[in-house]
Every structure is written in structure tokens, then in C-alpha cells.
Scaffold this motif. Structure first.
Motif, PDB file in Angstrom:
ATOM      1  N   LEU A  54     -12.449  -0.804  15.464  1.00  0.00           N
ATOM      2  CA  LEU A  54     -11.227  -0.982  14.678  1.00  0.00           C
ATOM      3  C   LEU A  54     -10.222   0.060  15.142  1.00  0.00           C
ATOM      4  CD1 LEU A  54     -12.665  -1.538  11.086  1.00  0.00           C
ATOM      5  CD2 LEU A  54     -11.680  -3.246  12.622  1.00  0.00           C
ATOM      6  N   ARG A  91      -7.854  -5.014  14.811  1.00  0.00           N
ATOM      7  CA  ARG A  91      -7.032  -4.354  13.789  1.00  0.00           C
ATOM      8  C   ARG A  91      -7.159  -5.202  12.525  1.00  0.00           C
ATOM      9  NH1 ARG A  91      -1.548  -3.380  16.047  1.00  0.00           N
ATOM     10  NH2 ARG A  91      -1.327  -5.633  16.005  1.00  0.00           N
ATOM     11  N   VAL A 125     -16.903  -7.846  14.283  1.00  0.00           N
ATOM     12  CA  VAL A 125     -16.077  -6.788  13.716  1.00  0.00           C
ATOM     13  C   VAL A 125     -16.562  -6.557  12.296  1.00  0.00           C
ATOM     14  CG1 VAL A 125     -13.745  -6.118  13.021  1.00  0.00           C
ATOM     15  CG2 VAL A 125     -14.075  -7.473  15.098  1.00  0.00           C
ATOM     16  N   VAL A 127     -15.823  -4.954   8.687  1.00  0.00           N
ATOM     17  CA  VAL A 127     -14.696  -4.539   7.862  1.00  0.00           C
ATOM     18  C   VAL A 127     -15.238  -3.942   6.564  1.00  0.00           C
ATOM     19  CG1 VAL A 127     -12.623  -5.313   6.642  1.00  0.00           C
ATOM     20  CG2 VAL A 127     -13.254  -6.355   8.843  1.00  0.00           C
TER      21      VAL A 127
END
Length: 142
Positions: A54, A91, A125, A127
Motif C-alpha cells: 500500500l 492505493r 492487497v 486493507v
């Protein structure tokens, strides 16, 4: 056209193709929660899945709507195709409310990474949420 841009376009095209064939809502019942965008992330296959970092600073970033799953109480894991992790990062824009979590996931090049192979690799990813997801719905926005 630069290799990074070609890589981003290729990964975007593969992501779009995957999104068209992605399974529907996952959960414990046959009736999906209409407030949720939850889908089943791929969990098997022969290719290893790379972890994307990230980062707030990405080159040529583009939004993706990859499938997600809950990992632990307060981490969402998204999976989909992206360029090599040495050149590609993610991102996240996250809005956590009491009844809903809204996520915008973008993939892009790492500034200064240089030349990268124009290939799409299975990627994930993670999060982190500030609180456990609980009964909140998750909305993934493009």
C-alpha cells in the motif's frame, strides 16, 4: 507507449475480463445482501499470489473492483491481476461508517521503479480496517 503504461493497460484489460466472469455474492445464504458488494476471492490455483504494498504515491493509477474476502475480524483482502510487485503497488481510499465500509482500490506503478515486464500476475492487497467489520456492508467503488 511506455512499458509501465502498457503494463497498466494489460492489467486493466485482464481485470475487466476477470470481473465479467467473477462469481456473485458469497455468504451463508442463497440471498445476497443487496447492500454488499462481497464476492468470493480466488483461493486456489497453481500460481503463487504476490502481495502488493500500500502506497500513497502511484504513477498512472487506475481503479479496480477486485473480489474481496474478510481475513480475520478487521482486514479485507482483495485479489486480482496486476503487474509485478517490484513495479506495482496499491492505493486505498477507505470510508468506514457504522453500517457500511466504502473502499476504492487503485493499482499503479511505483515511482522510480524503472522498466518492468508487461505481464499480469495474480495479486492480493490487504486493507486493514480501524474496527472489526461485524455486520457492516462493504461497498467497493470504482
Amino acid at each position: 507507449m511506455t512499458r509501465l503504461l502498457r503494463s497498466a493497460l494489460l492489467a486493466g484489460a485482464v481485470a475487466a475480463a476477470c470481473a465479467c466472469s467473477a462469481p456473485g455474492s458469497a455468504g451463508g445464504s442463497d440471498t445476497p445482501d443487496p447492500r454488499s458488494t462481497r464476492t468470493t476471492a480466488p483461493t486456489s490455483g497453481s500460481a503463487p499470489v504476490q502481495q502488493l504494498a500500500l502506497r500513497p504515491d502511484l504513477d498512472a493509477a487506475y481503479a479496480v473492483t477486485w473480489p474481496w474476502r474478510l481475513v480475520g475480524d478487521a482486514t479485507l483482502e482483495f485479489r486480482g491481476p496486476a503487474g509485478p510487485a517490484a513495479c506495482t503497488a496499491a492505493r486505498v481510499t477507505l470510508d468506514e461508517g457504522s453500517s457500511q465500509v466504502t473502499v476504492r482500490l487503485e493499482i499503479g506503478g511505483i515511482p522510480g521503479a524503472g522498466e518492468c515486464a508487461a505481464i499480469a500476475e495474480a495479486s492480493r492487497v490487504e486493507v486493514p480496517l480501524s474496527d472489526p467489520l461485524g455486520n457492516r456492508a462493504v461497498r467497493v467503488r470504482p
